[in-house]
Design a protein around this motif. Structure first.
Motif, PDB file in Angstrom:
ATOM      1  N   GLY A   1      11.764  -2.708   7.347  1.00 32.02           N
ATOM      2  CA  GLY A   1      12.183  -1.765   7.652  1.00 32.02           C
ATOM      3  C   GLY A   1      10.640  -1.171   9.178  1.00 32.02           C
ATOM      4  N   LEU A   2       9.790  -1.477   7.405  1.00 31.64           N
ATOM      5  CA  LEU A   2       8.725  -0.882   7.969  1.00 31.64           C
ATOM      6  C   LEU A   2       8.001  -1.116   9.462  1.00 31.64           C
ATOM      7  N   SER A   3       8.271  -2.674   9.629  1.00 35.11           N
ATOM      8  CA  SER A   3       7.943  -3.403  10.947  1.00 35.11           C
ATOM      9  C   SER A   3       8.544  -2.917  11.458  1.00 35.11           C
ATOM     10  N   MET A   4       9.653  -1.910  11.889  1.00 34.12           N
ATOM     11  CA  MET A   4      10.121  -0.818  13.244  1.00 34.12           C
ATOM     12  C   MET A   4       9.817   0.382  12.760  1.00 34.12           C
ATOM     13  N   ARG A   5       8.717   0.843  12.244  1.00 31.98           N
ATOM     14  CA  ARG A   5       8.263   1.931  12.232  1.00 31.98           C
ATOM     15  C   ARG A   5       6.625   2.034  12.610  1.00 31.98           C
ATOM     16  N   GLN A   6       6.254   3.460  13.184  1.00 30.24           N
ATOM     17  CA  GLN A   6       5.263   3.735  13.497  1.00 30.24           C
ATOM     18  C   GLN A   6       4.810   4.715  12.399  1.00 30.24           C
ATOM     19  N   THR A   7       3.926   4.380  11.133  1.00 32.56           N
ATOM     20  CA  THR A   7       3.835   4.997  10.628  1.00 32.56           C
ATOM     21  C   THR A   7       2.138   5.830  10.787  1.00 32.56           C
ATOM     22  N   PHE A   8       2.205   7.480  10.359  1.00 32.49           N
ATOM     23  CA  PHE A   8       0.582   7.551  10.352  1.00 32.49           C
ATOM     24  C   PHE A   8       0.177   7.915   8.564  1.00 32.49           C
ATOM     25  N   GLY A   9      -0.454   6.990   8.571  1.00 34.42           N
ATOM     26  CA  GLY A   9      -0.897   6.870   6.692  1.00 34.42           C
ATOM     27  C   GLY A   9      -0.172   6.251   6.167  1.00 34.42           C
ATOM     28  N   PRO A  10       0.368   6.922   4.983  1.00 36.19           N
ATOM     29  CA  PRO A  10       1.618   6.306   3.865  1.00 36.19           C
ATOM     30  C   PRO A  10       2.465   6.827   4.191  1.00 36.19           C
ATOM     31  N   ALA A  11       2.492   8.532   4.627  1.00 39.63           N
ATOM     32  CA  ALA A  11       3.628   9.259   4.104  1.00 39.63           C
ATOM     33  C   ALA A  11       4.336   9.682   5.328  1.00 39.63           C
TER      34      ALA A  11
ATOM     35  N   LYS B   1       3.788   5.797  -3.219  1.00 35.27           N
ATOM     36  CA  LYS B   1       4.575   6.830  -3.609  1.00 35.27           C
ATOM     37  C   LYS B   1       4.553   6.798  -5.321  1.00 35.27           C
ATOM     38  N   LEU B   2       4.221   5.241  -5.868  1.00 32.63           N
ATOM     39  CA  LEU B   2       4.338   5.192  -7.091  1.00 32.63           C
ATOM     40  C   LEU B   2       3.093   6.277  -7.274  1.00 32.63           C
ATOM     41  N   ASN B   3       1.937   6.752  -7.076  1.00 29.77           N
ATOM     42  CA  ASN B   3       0.510   7.452  -7.213  1.00 29.77           C
ATOM     43  C   ASN B   3       0.169   6.144  -8.001  1.00 29.77           C
ATOM     44  N   LEU B   4      -0.409   5.433  -7.446  1.00 31.24           N
ATOM     45  CA  LEU B   4      -0.836   4.088  -8.013  1.00 31.24           C
ATOM     46  C   LEU B   4      -2.220   3.571  -7.252  1.00 31.24           C
TER      47      LEU B   4
ATOM     48  N   TYR C   1       0.825  -1.582   0.017  1.00 31.69           N
ATOM     49  CA  TYR C   1      -0.288   0.408   0.107  1.00 31.69           C
ATOM     50  C   TYR C   1       0.907   1.391  -0.138  1.00 31.69           C
ATOM     51  N   GLN C   2       2.012   1.273   0.523  1.00 31.82           N
ATOM     52  CA  GLN C   2       2.839   2.084   1.007  1.00 31.82           C
ATOM     53  C   GLN C   2       3.904   2.667  -0.333  1.00 31.82           C
ATOM     54  N   LEU C   3       4.335   1.815  -1.536  1.00 32.06           N
ATOM     55  CA  LEU C   3       4.729   1.878  -2.632  1.00 32.06           C
ATOM     56  C   LEU C   3       3.934   2.053  -3.565  1.00 32.06           C
TER      57      LEU C   3
END
Lengths: 286, 297
Positions: free
Chosen positions: B36-46, A142-145, A137-139
């Motif tokens: 790497g992501l599993s070791m971060r807290q995220t607030f939405g995708p950004a 980032k790719l605007n998809l 989802y994050q990818l």
């Protein structure tokens, strides 16, 4: 038959068990079909079709097409149907070409890195797909998809198990002599793939295309995560929302479900043999 | 092989190109990133910040996660011990020599496989209702079953095991049928001549020969059951149902990642799910191995 021994004749108990199983399997279908044509006030008064004075003891006049009429008017079901057809067929065709090409290369070309790539493909088969939901989802973000059909289609056209299936198929059904003959005739590698290899892989290609089509048609979690616009939703997501929005309108929910199930059911009953052979081919190792 | 080994050739890479590009970007890359992501807290995708192993600690400390694990394991074990023996029985019945209507019966049993899990949920959501639902009504008229039996209020996992049984029985049956058709007839005949009864024939002739496929089907069933999400999600309109009785590991992951927007935490759940799957798969292999040794002894 004169050659039949007593042992060969099937016991009536076997038929009884099979018929019982078949009946239990068919009940939800019968319930689904009859429910879609019932008025809401009749929905629970009868198990299947409403009872009455008509032929076979059924009140035929109480049946209605209203559920489908409301379905067409109030929900974007036609749009969703077209979305489902588009997503499923485009993904199925592209995935078949991509996986067939890769599987053929791994089975019939010798090159540095072949073992590594094959190993990666085999290892990828066992990765649970849900592990990729969050980073995927994050990818796409980032790719605007996000909220695009491309964001759903492109990640789905390179399934590792497809490469694995086509590798097995190519190894057993593409003879090396044919490839060598084509090369001696000066045929380019891409032309060989499309004109020599693909026709030989047709049974697997047919089965794999059907499996992928069905998988995309019935997929829920990916479009649920990737798409936001109402106008882009496929049937699986759109119909599931009927349950929340029209929670008391059982006829409508069931009509939407029937409309989503019938097209694939018809298509696959027609092509059943090919589909089943494709499903099991991965399990047989010899 | 068609090419001289060692000489570089562009053709295989051309054929592999589209696969490797897609696979690399949309499979390998997110798979690596999820570590790497599993070791971060995220607030939405950004937006995100590094939290180290805290996500894993928090997941493990959350009673809801363990509830999800318990529900998922109940569903998985229920599927394996109820559905698979029935699928094998069905396949054996269908495999009887001289059976009539074999093709039609196989098609009937296979039909539910084609119905997507969302649509199964739509159907069974109404079928399992109290009072008005088909299941309670049918059982009531046959054996006086309680019309108010709370399938979707209390007995959520049994209801889902039944729905799943309807949907996947034919799928597993197809694999067993394929395996049974490969059982060597001479061995069956020889053992019959030696005076083996039906049970002995099944135990000592059929079972050893279908073991590889059976083991594959069990694994497939475990992996598939662990992905349970759509069935409860659609049944309970996007929630985990009353008292979280429909909460599964994937639904927990979905709620954390997509309802609450912490993709990092969701990735940690994803890795724990993968770890649990591996444990289960190894356990299954060990059990199958021991059963195998038992059969040979």
């Amino acid at each position: 038959m004169s050659g039949t021994t007593r042992h060969d004749r099937t016991h009536w108990g076997v038929y009884l068990l099979l018929m019982l199983g078949a009946a239990l399997t068919l009940v939800p279908f019968a319930w689904l079909i009859s429910g879609a044509f019932k008025r809401n006030e009749d929905f629970f008064t009868s198990t299947f079709l409403p009872r009455g004075e008509g032929a076979l003891g059924i009140a035929w006049d109480k049946l209605t097409l209203d559920n489908f009429r409301v379905l067409l008017d109030t929900s974007g079901i036609v749009r969703s149907m077209l979305n489902s057809v588009f997503l499923s067929s485009v993904t199925a065709i592209l995935a078949t070409l991509v996986c067939a090409a890769a599987g053929f290369a791994l089975a019939k070309h010798e090159f540095r890195g072949r073992r590594v790539v094959t190993g990666i493909v085999l290892a990828a088969v066992i990765v649970p797909p849900t592990l990729l939901l969050a980073p995927g989802y994050q990818l796409l973000f980032k790719l605007n998809l996000l909220d695009t059909f491309s964001g759903l289609i492109i990640p789905a056209i390179a399934p590792a198990f497809g490469v694995y299936l086509f590798r097995q198929a190519a190894a057993s059904s593409v003879p090396n002599e044919l490839l060598e003959a084509a090369r001696l005739d000066g045929c380019g590698e891409l032309r060989i793939f499309f004109t020599v290899v693909m026709p030989l892989l047709r049974p697997m290609a047919g089965a794999f295309m059907l499996i992928t089509f069905l998988g995309v048609w019935n997929n829920f979690i990916n479009p649920q995560i990737v798409l936001q616009s109402e106008s882009k939703l496929p049937l699986a997501v759109a119909v599931s929302q009927l349950r929340g929005v029209y929670y008391q309108d059982y006829g409508l929910q069931i009509a939407g479900t029937l409309a989503s199930v019938v097209p694939v059911l018809a298509l696959f009953m027609l092509l059943q043999r090919e589909f089943v052979s494709g499903l099991t081919s991965g399990a047989v190792k010899e | 092989m068609t090419r001289t080994a060692g000489r570089f050739s562009i053709a295989p890479w051309l054929l592999l190109g589209p696969f490797l590009a897609c696979f690399g970007v949309f499979f390998a890359l997110p798979l690596v990133q999820s570590v790497g992501l599993s070791m971060r807290q995220t607030f939405g995708p950004a937006a995100s910040e590094f939290v180290g192993a805290a996500n894993y600690r928090n997941v493990m400390a959350d009673p809801l996660f363990w509830k999800a694990v318990r529900n998922t394991v109940v569903f998985t074990v229920g599927n394996v011990i109820i559905q698979l023996p029935l699928a094998l029985l069905l396949a054996m019945l269908l495999n009887r020599p001289g059976l009539r209507w074999r093709g039609a019966l196989r098609a009937i049993f296979f039909a539910p496989v084609l119905v997507g899990v969302v649509f199964v949920a739509m159907i069974f959501g109404v079928i399992f209702e109290k009072r008005t639902g088909l299941v309670n009504q049918a059982l009531h008229s046959m054996i006086g079953w309680d019309l108010d039996f709370p399938w979707l209020q209390r007995y959520v996992m049994p209801a889902m095991i039944i729905a799943s049984l309807w949907q996947y029985l034919g799928f597993n049956m197809v694999y067993f049928l394929g395996a049974l058709q490969n059982v060597r007839k001479e061995l069956i005949e020889a053992s019959t001549l030696d005076g083996a009864g039906p049970w002995q024939r099944f135990r000592h002739v059929v079972v050893p020969q279908i073991r590889p496929v059976a083991s594959f089907v069990v694994l497939l069933s475990i992996v598939g059951s662990f992905q349970l999400f759509e069935l409860p999600y659609v049944l309970f309109n996007g929630t985990a149902g009353p008292d979280n009785r429909g909460l599964t590991i994937v639904m927990y992951l979905y709620q954390m990642g997509f309802d609450q927007g912490d993709l990092g935490y969701a990735s940690a759940v994803g890795w724990l799910l993968a770890a649990l799957l591996i444990v289960f798969a190894l356990l299954q292999r060990r059990l199958a191995g021991e059963a195998g040794r038992g059969a040979r002894a």
